[in-house]
Design a protein around this motif. Structure first.
Motif, short mmCIF file in Angstrom:
data_model
loop_
_atom_site.label_atom_id
_atom_site.label_comp_id
_atom_site.label_asym_id
_atom_site.label_seq_id
_atom_site.Cartn_x
_atom_site.Cartn_y
_atom_site.Cartn_z
N UNK A 126 0.81 -1.23 0.00
CA UNK A 126 0.00 0.00 0.00
C UNK A 126 0.84 1.28 0.00
N UNK A 127 1.98 1.25 0.68
CA UNK A 127 2.85 2.43 0.67
C UNK A 127 3.43 2.65 -0.73
N UNK A 128 3.84 1.57 -1.37
CA UNK A 128 4.34 1.70 -2.74
C UNK A 128 3.25 2.23 -3.67
N UNK A 129 2.05 1.70 -3.50
CA UNK A 129 0.92 2.12 -4.35
C UNK A 129 0.64 3.61 -4.18
N UNK A 130 0.87 4.13 -2.97
CA UNK A 130 0.63 5.55 -2.73
C UNK A 130 1.79 6.43 -3.20
N UNK A 131 2.80 5.81 -3.82
CA UNK A 131 3.91 6.58 -4.38
C UNK A 131 5.13 6.71 -3.48
N UNK A 132 5.13 6.06 -2.35
CA UNK A 132 6.27 6.14 -1.44
C UNK A 132 7.44 5.28 -1.93
N UNK A 133 8.63 5.71 -1.61
CA UNK A 133 9.84 4.93 -1.84
C UNK A 133 10.17 4.25 -0.53
N UNK A 134 10.24 2.92 -0.56
CA UNK A 134 10.30 2.10 0.64
C UNK A 134 11.66 1.40 0.74
N UNK A 135 12.21 1.38 1.94
CA UNK A 135 13.44 0.66 2.24
C UNK A 135 13.11 -0.47 3.20
N UNK A 136 13.55 -1.69 2.86
CA UNK A 136 13.36 -2.85 3.72
C UNK A 136 14.74 -3.31 4.17
N UNK A 137 14.92 -3.42 5.48
CA UNK A 137 16.16 -3.93 6.07
C UNK A 137 15.82 -5.24 6.77
N UNK A 138 16.21 -6.35 6.16
CA UNK A 138 15.82 -7.65 6.69
C UNK A 138 17.00 -8.61 6.60
N UNK A 139 16.71 -9.89 6.40
CA UNK A 139 17.70 -10.95 6.49
C UNK A 139 17.66 -11.81 5.22
N UNK A 140 18.71 -12.61 5.05
CA UNK A 140 18.86 -13.40 3.84
C UNK A 140 17.64 -14.19 3.44
N UNK A 141 17.04 -14.92 4.38
CA UNK A 141 15.92 -15.78 4.02
C UNK A 141 14.60 -15.04 3.87
N UNK A 142 14.34 -14.05 4.71
CA UNK A 142 13.10 -13.30 4.52
C UNK A 142 13.16 -12.48 3.23
N UNK A 143 14.34 -11.97 2.91
CA UNK A 143 14.50 -11.25 1.64
C UNK A 143 14.45 -12.21 0.45
N UNK A 144 15.00 -13.40 0.63
CA UNK A 144 14.95 -14.40 -0.44
C UNK A 144 13.50 -14.80 -0.71
N UNK A 145 12.70 -14.92 0.33
CA UNK A 145 11.28 -15.24 0.18
C UNK A 145 10.58 -14.12 -0.59
N UNK A 146 10.84 -12.88 -0.23
CA UNK A 146 10.22 -11.75 -0.92
C UNK A 146 10.71 -11.67 -2.37
#
Length: 183
Positions: A128-148
């Motif tokens: 929803x944040x992306x849809x509203x035009x926001x630029x989003x930063x995700x700071x996570x881990x190898x496997x959760x990022x691999x899943x995404x």
């Protein structure tokens, strides 16, 4: 790298684990963007390795054998043995997770169940944040990022097991209006 690219973020999403929080704080500080809103979520946490949690690779291999450990670590849908509910390391016994429904907290995860955990947060918070035009930063881990990464790039189950997300190297995704990866 993000500063050199001139990236400007509107919101950031780290996990509840301190290494992701520290990484995010360092990155935002270097980019002079420490003021942006931060929304932490356990759903972005690293994959839960169940009864293997806290064991180093040598201990785990000695206990279960190299072939079995490889299956647990690299297969898409085979989780390690679950952690006992009574284990002090179980999320149910960690006050960071006290406000969450204990039934949703994992005792073990495969990459598949990690994806099942990450996707609700993607759909309810990030998309929803992306849809509203926001630029989003995700700071996570190898496997959760691999899943995404698997979800966004529609990577087949048998191929995702070979993908490694590099530590500390930003990945930039540009998505179209339907959240399909453009680049």
């Amino acid at each position: 790298l993000m500063k050199a690219e001139g990236l400007k973020f509107d919101v950031a999403h780290p996990t509840l684990l301190k290494r992701a929080i520290r990484t995010l704080n360092l990155a935002l500080d270097v980019m002079d963007q420490a003021w942006i809103p931060v929304q932490k979520s356990w759903r972005l946490n690293e994959r839960h390795y169940g009864a293997l949690q806290g064991l180093d690779k040598a201990e785990t291999t000695a206990k279960y054998g190299e072939a079995q450990v490889k299956i647990w670590r690299r297969s898409y849908d085979i989780p390690p043995p679950p952690m006992a509910d009574s284990d002090p390391g179980h999320p149910k016994n960690d006050r960071r997770y006290a406000a969450f429904d204990a039934a949703t907290l994992p005792a073990t995860e495969s990459l598949k169940t990690t994806l099942d955990r990450v996707l609700p947060y993607w759909h309810d918070a990030i998309a929803p944040q992306l849809k509203s035009g926001k630029t989003v930063l995700v700071a996570a881990h190898g496997n959760s990022l691999r899943a995404l990464y698997k979800y966004l790039n529609q990577v087949p189950d048998q191929e995702i097991v070979e993908l490694n997300i590099p530590t500390g190297i930003p990945l930039r995704f540009e998505l179209d209006a339907q959240f399909k990866v453009k680049s």
